[in-house]
Write a protein that holds these residues in place. Structure first.
Motif, PDB file in Angstrom:
ATOM      1  N   ASP A  10       0.833  -1.192   0.000  1.00 32.79           N
ATOM      2  CA  ASP A  10       0.000   0.000   0.000  1.00 32.79           C
ATOM      3  C   ASP A  10       0.875   1.253   0.000  1.00 32.79           C
ATOM      4  O   ASP A  10       2.108   1.174  -0.061  1.00 32.79           O
ATOM      5  CB  ASP A  10      -0.962   0.000   1.191  1.00 32.79           C
ATOM      6  N   GLU A  11       0.226   2.405   0.058  1.00 33.54           N
ATOM      7  CA  GLU A  11       0.938   3.683  -0.021  1.00 33.54           C
ATOM      8  C   GLU A  11       1.929   3.848   1.126  1.00 33.54           C
ATOM      9  O   GLU A  11       3.049   4.322   0.930  1.00 33.54           O
ATOM     10  CB  GLU A  11      -0.076   4.831  -0.002  1.00 33.54           C
ATOM     11  N   ALA A  12       1.520   3.441   2.327  1.00 36.84           N
ATOM     12  CA  ALA A  12       2.425   3.560   3.470  1.00 36.84           C
ATOM     13  C   ALA A  12       3.644   2.670   3.290  1.00 36.84           C
ATOM     14  O   ALA A  12       4.772   3.046   3.633  1.00 36.84           O
ATOM     15  CB  ALA A  12       1.690   3.203   4.764  1.00 36.84           C
ATOM     16  N   GLY A  13       3.434   1.466   2.747  1.00 32.40           N
ATOM     17  CA  GLY A  13       4.559   0.573   2.505  1.00 32.40           C
ATOM     18  C   GLY A  13       5.526   1.133   1.480  1.00 32.40           C
ATOM     19  O   GLY A  13       6.746   1.021   1.632  1.00 32.40           O
ATOM     20  N   LEU A  14       5.000   1.750   0.449  1.00 37.67           N
ATOM     21  CA  LEU A  14       5.857   2.326  -0.589  1.00 37.67           C
ATOM     22  C   LEU A  14       6.636   3.528  -0.070  1.00 37.67           C
ATOM     23  O   LEU A  14       7.645   3.919  -0.668  1.00 37.67           O
ATOM     24  CB  LEU A  14       5.013   2.731  -1.800  1.00 37.67           C
ATOM     25  N   ALA A  15       6.189   4.117   1.031  1.00 39.02           N
ATOM     26  CA  ALA A  15       6.890   5.272   1.603  1.00 39.02           C
ATOM     27  C   ALA A  15       8.044   4.860   2.516  1.00 39.02           C
ATOM     28  O   ALA A  15       8.786   5.713   2.994  1.00 39.02           O
ATOM     29  CB  ALA A  15       5.902   6.140   2.388  1.00 39.02           C
ATOM     30  N   ARG A  16       8.237   3.565   2.741  1.00 35.35           N
ATOM     31  CA  ARG A  16       9.315   3.119   3.625  1.00 35.35           C
ATOM     32  C   ARG A  16      10.684   3.422   3.011  1.00 35.35           C
ATOM     33  O   ARG A  16      10.874   3.344   1.793  1.00 35.35           O
ATOM     34  CB  ARG A  16       9.201   1.616   3.888  1.00 35.35           C
ATOM     35  N   ASN A  17      11.641   3.718   3.881  1.00 41.17           N
ATOM     36  CA  ASN A  17      13.012   3.935   3.446  1.00 41.17           C
ATOM     37  C   ASN A  17      13.717   2.597   3.242  1.00 41.17           C
ATOM     38  O   ASN A  17      13.567   1.679   4.055  1.00 41.17           O
ATOM     39  CB  ASN A  17      13.785   4.754   4.475  1.00 41.17           C
ATOM     40  N   VAL A  18      14.503   2.508   2.184  1.00 39.75           N
ATOM     41  CA  VAL A  18      15.313   1.312   1.926  1.00 39.75           C
ATOM     42  C   VAL A  18      16.716   1.593   2.448  1.00 39.75           C
ATOM     43  O   VAL A  18      17.505   2.313   1.831  1.00 39.75           O
ATOM     44  CB  VAL A  18      15.352   0.982   0.428  1.00 39.75           C
ATOM     45  N   LEU A  19      17.037   1.019   3.606  1.00 38.98           N
ATOM     46  CA  LEU A  19      18.302   1.304   4.278  1.00 38.98           C
ATOM     47  C   LEU A  19      19.406   0.333   3.901  1.00 38.98           C
ATOM     48  O   LEU A  19      20.582   0.576   4.199  1.00 38.98           O
ATOM     49  CB  LEU A  19      18.095   1.274   5.799  1.00 38.98           C
ATOM     50  N   ASP A  20      19.046  -0.769   3.241  1.00 38.63           N
ATOM     51  CA  ASP A  20      20.040  -1.791   2.914  1.00 38.63           C
ATOM     52  C   ASP A  20      19.456  -2.688   1.828  1.00 38.63           C
ATOM     53  O   ASP A  20      18.239  -2.678   1.580  1.00 38.63           O
ATOM     54  CB  ASP A  20      20.368  -2.606   4.185  1.00 38.63           C
ATOM     55  N   PHE A  21      20.316  -3.454   1.180  1.00 35.78           N
ATOM     56  CA  PHE A  21      19.882  -4.448   0.201  1.00 35.78           C
ATOM     57  C   PHE A  21      20.424  -5.804   0.630  1.00 35.78           C
ATOM     58  O   PHE A  21      21.613  -5.937   0.951  1.00 35.78           O
ATOM     59  CB  PHE A  21      20.392  -4.112  -1.203  1.00 35.78           C
TER      60      PHE A  21
END
Length: 701
Positions: free
Chosen positions: A223-234
């Motif tokens: 959802d929209e909130a999930g897409l707003a999460r920061n990607v801090l690592d791979f």
């Protein structure tokens, strides 16, 4: 001409958007009309920072008018007609903006593919020609403290050699382990203030939505909130699940071929358990899980993004490692993080003083809200939030912590709160202990050692009602009672609840445990009604259905004190359907008697009544109906005769006049407890918590 601030750098990668956002925050606290001007811009679409500032600060400025010229045109003008012609062109366009605003924030060039020689000198000259003070930002990424200090000193010399009025120097993106030493090297040695901002990983991290855009990925779940999460690592998945799970890190994006259902489900199950909370899953090789796997994924971690791309892991990784987060209107959480970083490490009071921007006479809703956060932050207090698993409360908590407004205690089951925060992708810093920033902790009333202590205390307080320790042990496990007892026992400075609890459930424990303050006969409430150009105080619109004359007088005195505590000069209008001596009857007589009692209790207060609403706030009507009154036409505190009138009036003004209603704010208790509407939005919760913190400050003075 408007006083202007020119924020500029000396090269690429300085992250100065953090500083530009922070300066805009300071300016909008002082004046209503702030303009933005970017002398030079790239012609590659809308200006991201301008769009962010426009959305966040509700600017009406036309984007086209905020830009001087594009870099290509600037290079052509400079090459064909010289630097003087380019500067003259930009000065003219700047003055077109400055003519319409009280102050202008100028965004310097970005030193990226500009084709302009000696860009630093051009920024310095433009600042001088604009009559703007300069705030240079030096990037410190990857540098040690000595290098940062040397570069800041050199930059200051470069700008002062150009004749610039330098406000201060800021080093940004300094490695955290070098920031303290850099401050020591710079402190008091430059002749102007110098502040050091450490690198904040979440600001440079892309969001999941930015990954989707960069890779043209397909969103299978999320959802929209999930897409707003920061990607801090791979984390790249190839191993079997037992070896893979320990490699997961907080905020990581799991990258795995789409046929590895074990890794997909394992990652999401770990996220659901909060060990750790991941940003999402990216599937490669254009392989898609079966419908059953996706359905299970959605149930395991609702809202968590699952993405798909056609490429393999290696080319996908090459693209991912080049991504960097951007401050945009679509990343409001990054903006809160940036402001929190700026406010924690920059002396806002000193910078504001050096800006020499006088506070305007108008008080807009935004200015009032800014002031609340600033005052709460200035003497940080501890507020308990009983509704620890509620999404709006958790989102508000993240903002309050990032902005260093107050320390927080969240009540509830620790596992449930951590899981919910993880599902929402929120960073509450629950396992971190920052040196100077706000902190949060979780307390479960069911298992806390405080439960026994609180039960004994509550039994003592309610012994006259037949309360026993055994019964009290059950009562204090309720989050509202537990939070109230934390406040009563000095373990927290205030409490805010009501997002999911009724008003009665929120304030009844306060009546029983904290009780009324000396001199107050009842507990009442006010709303701060933020109109376009002023703030009014309405009371009582939430607690007392039909106060008698004595209670109404008490509400008026309490409301005046609350108004004064929040910077509103109290001029009290005791409202009725009749003005002066023009009417009679029991309702009017009650208001008339209450007015007399206020004068007896507090002869220093300006109060008038009975008075109708229009005569209280409109000078023209006041001149006709109540000439010579020190309150009529200028009232700031409006006291309604009963709850029916007050509640309907505040809602009518809120909906019809577009006013921002902040409250209800409870008054009359020994320590602050405040109630939320069950329809409260995240900004409402933030404002109420800030007000509670300020009330706690006032209670100790």
């Amino acid at each position: 001409m408007a006083r202007s601030v020119y924020v500029t750098g000396i090269g690429r990668g300085d992250g100065r958007q953090v500083v530009e956002l922070g300066v805009m925050e300071l300016l909008t606290r002082r004046v209503d009309r702030v303009g933005i001007f970017r002398p030079l811009s790239h012609d590659d679409g809308p200006d991201r920072l301008f769009q962010l500032l426009r959305a966040r600060y509700r600017l009406a400025q036309d984007p086209a008018g905020a830009v001087g010229v594009g870099y290509a045109e600037a290079a052509r003008v400079q090459a064909e007609r010289g630097t003087d012609e380019l500067v003259e062109l930009l000065v003219g366009r700047f003055h077109q903006v400055a003519a319409d605003y009280e102050v202008v924030l100028v965004l310097g060039s970005d030193f990226h593919d500009t084709q302009l020689p000696d860009e630093l000198a051009l920024n310095a000259r433009l600042a001088n020609e604009f009559g703007a003070a300069v705030l240079p930002v030096v990037g410190g990424s990857g540098q040690d403290a000595d290098s940062v200090a040397a570069e800041v000193s050199n930059a200051l010399r470069a700008f002062t050699a150009q004749g610039c009025d330098v406000l201060a120097m800021i080093a940004n993106r300094v490695p955290p382990e070098q920031a303290g030493r850099a401050r020591e090297l710079l402190e008091g040695r430059l002749g102007v203030p110098a502040w050091v901002l450490p690198e904040e990983p979440s600001l440079s991290a892309p969001t999941v939505a930015q990954v989707v855009q960069a890779l043209d990925a397909t969103v299978l779940e999320g959802d929209e909130a999930g897409l707003a999460r920061n990607v801090l690592d791979f984390v790249f998945g190839g191993a079997m699940l037992p070896a893979f799970l320990p490699a997961l890190t907080a905020g990581c994006l799991v990258v795995t071929p789409g046929d590895r259902a074990d890794l997909i489900i394992g990652s999401l199950a770990a996220h659901s358990a909060g060990a750790p909370s991941i940003a999402g899953v990216l599937l490669t090789l254009d392989e898609r899980p079966t419908r059953d796997v996706l359905a299970l994924a959605a149930r395991l971690a609702p809202g968590t993004p699952v993405l798909a791309v056609p490429g393999g892991s290696f080319p996908t990784a090459a693209e991912l490692f080049t991504l960097e987060g951007k401050l945009t209107a679509a990343t409001p959480r990054k903006a809160e993080t940036a402001l929190g970083l700026f406010e924690l490490h920059v002396d806002a009071a000193e910078l504001t003083e050096r800006l020499s921007v006088s506070r305007g006479t108008r008080v807009t809703p935004m200015m009032f809200e800014h002031d609340l956060l600033e005052r709460a932050r200035s003497d940080r207090r501890h507020v308990v939030l009983p509704e620890g698993t509620e999404e709006r409360v958790l989102r508000a908590a993240e903002v309050l912590l990032r902005r260093n407004v107050c320390d927080l205690t969240l009540l509830g089951d620790e596992g449930a709160i951590r899981r919910r925060a993880g599902e929402l992708g929120l960073a509450l810093g629950l396992d971190e202990v920052p040196e100077t920033g706000a902190v949060a902790r979780i307390v479960d009333p069911q298992t806390s050692p405080l439960r026994d202590t609180f039960a004994e205390r509550y039994a003592q307080l309610r012994a006259h009602k037949g309360m026993t320790v055994e019964l009290a042990h059950d009562v204090v496990a309720d989050v509202s009672y537990f939070g109230t007892l934390m406040v009563a026992q000095g373990l927290a400075d205030g409490m805010v609840s009501g997002a999911t609890h009724s008003t009665a459930a929120t304030i009844r424990p306060g009546f029983e445990v904290i009780r009324t303050s000396p001199g107050a006969s009842i507990v009442s409430s006010v709303f701060f009604m933020c109109l376009a150009d002023r703030v009014l105080v309405y009371g009582d619109c939430a607690v007392n259905p039909d106060p008698d004359a004595g209670q109404l007088a008490d509400i008026a005195v309490q409301s005046a004190a609350t108004a004064a505590a929040f910077g509103v000069e109290p001029r009290i209008a005791m409202l009725s359907y009749s003005t002066g001596t023009s009417g009679s009857g029991a309702d009017v007589d009650k208001v008339r008697r209450a007015t007399e009692l206020v004068r007896e209790l507090r002869p220093d207060l300006l109060v008038d009544g009975p008075i109708q609403y229009d005569a209280a706030v409109d000078p023209a009507v006041a001149a006709a109906k109540m000439p010579g009154s020190p309150v009529a036409g200028r009232a700031t505190v409006l006291i309604f005769p009963d709850l029916n009138t007050g509640n309907n009036t505040y809602k009518a003004v809120q909906r019809s006049a577009g006013a921002v209603a902040i409250g209800p704010v409870l008054q009359g208790l020994r320590k602050p407890v405040n109630d939320l509407s069950r329809g409260a939005l995240v900004p409402d919760i933030i404002n109420t918590v800030a007000i509670t913190a300020i009330q706690a400050q006032e209670a100790t003075r």
